[in-house]
Design an enzyme around this catalytic site. Sequence first.
Site, short mmCIF file in Angstrom:
data_model
loop_
_atom_site.label_atom_id
_atom_site.label_comp_id
_atom_site.label_asym_id
_atom_site.label_seq_id
_atom_site.Cartn_x
_atom_site.Cartn_y
_atom_site.Cartn_z
N TYR A 9 -72.22 -36.97 35.48
CA TYR A 9 -73.42 -36.65 36.26
C TYR A 9 -73.64 -37.68 37.37
O TYR A 9 -74.06 -37.33 38.48
CB TYR A 9 -74.64 -36.58 35.35
CG TYR A 9 -75.81 -35.82 35.94
CD1 TYR A 9 -75.95 -34.45 35.73
CD2 TYR A 9 -76.77 -36.47 36.69
CE1 TYR A 9 -77.03 -33.75 36.26
CE2 TYR A 9 -77.85 -35.79 37.24
CZ TYR A 9 -77.96 -34.43 37.02
OH TYR A 9 -79.03 -33.75 37.56
N HIS A 51 -83.44 -42.23 39.25
CA HIS A 51 -83.51 -41.72 37.88
C HIS A 51 -82.39 -42.37 37.07
O HIS A 51 -81.21 -42.20 37.38
CB HIS A 51 -83.33 -40.20 37.86
CG HIS A 51 -84.54 -39.45 38.32
ND1 HIS A 51 -84.67 -38.08 38.20
CD2 HIS A 51 -85.69 -39.87 38.92
CE1 HIS A 51 -85.84 -37.70 38.69
NE2 HIS A 51 -86.46 -38.76 39.14
N LYS A 73 -73.72 -31.12 41.83
CA LYS A 73 -72.52 -31.65 42.47
C LYS A 73 -72.31 -31.19 43.91
O LYS A 73 -71.50 -31.78 44.63
CB LYS A 73 -71.28 -31.25 41.65
CG LYS A 73 -71.17 -31.99 40.34
CD LYS A 73 -70.78 -33.43 40.57
CE LYS A 73 -70.88 -34.26 39.32
NZ LYS A 73 -71.94 -35.24 39.36
#
Length: 396
Positions: free
Chosen positions: A390, A77, A300
């Site tokens: 991220y 992604h 995470k």
Amino acid sequence: MSERKIHTTQVAIMGAGPAGLMLSHLLHLAGIESTVVEIRSRRDISHTIRAGILEAGSVDLLVDSGVDNVLRNGHEHEGTEFRVNGEGHRIDFKGLAGSSVWLYPQNEVFDDLAARREADAGDVRYECSDTQITDVTGKPRITFTDSAGQDWELRAEILVGADGSRSYCRSQIPESDRTRYFNEYPFAWFGILTEAPRSAPELIYANSAHGFALISQRTDTMQRMYFQCDPTTNPADWSEDQIWEQLRLRVNGNGFALKEGPIVDKVVLPFRSFVNTPMRHGNLFLAGDAAHTVPPTGAKGLNLALHDVKLLFESLDSYFKSGSTALLDTYSDRALDRVWKAQYFSYWMTTLLHTVPGEQNHAFFRARQLGELRSLLESEHGRAYVAECYTGWQGK
């Protein structure tokens, strides 16, 4: 009761989840002996469905060590979408931070590592019981009964607690020698698994007046979706129509509509933030959820565990190869540096995207939240911050 057998190893690892198996695998490649002790069965761990986003650094750790199914079976992604009141805003990870993430469920990471340890004749003991730990400040010893009913005493130089959020190893650290940081959130996630095609090519994080939703994926025909709910919610009380209504309210709009299908699983997932410091006591070292947990919003949890393992492996490799304790002595501080960055990002993402129930002056909170989202999404620097955090602070 059988006569207790004695086994000696260099590193004893409590917990055969991805963190424990990854460490055992890396130690094996370096010629360092380890034994893994796990109370659950291999099947139970494999069927525990958990988060599925891997940072670029986590993928590199797996692939560089020869565990590379993620490249064949995972999905890269290059960004994600924030939807605010039905309006989509894409954050371009690749363009803003130079990195991607990979969608690859945690249970598949476990399956890959378990298969590799088996192929390498790794010493992994599943379904152990009556586990006791002694002498963590000296020469750690673990006594346990294996799945065949045989009693064992495992003697090691180093003990690693990778035994999850309810860690038994963590409890071996005296209360006077540790500090626990804790935050419980006033909401949970209602999660579903649905037989439906993908609604979007990348994850969708949705903020609306009705609350938060996350649209994730599993396969081309099976999808994971979540929406914010009260922690006391009983999933059995919710019909499929009620579930889809909530998801539509939070996600659909501006020409976009979720692809729906039969719901085959539903669960409510409370979450919290937790950190235990330090991550070392004597010759006991903690890794992963045994030392810290984060809300799932920032993706995470598994990535932090794998980063702990990377640091701990490098420290153990240095110790057993050169006799130097320098890296072991700084392991906790180095690991916690990233842990607290991830705690901040996860907390920030959670408060940014969720509606806080019972918030005093709710109208002000909602308007302020929308102002923050606009400030973030309309700024290249703001979007770049999300992308950098991220994807995992690459190179930092």
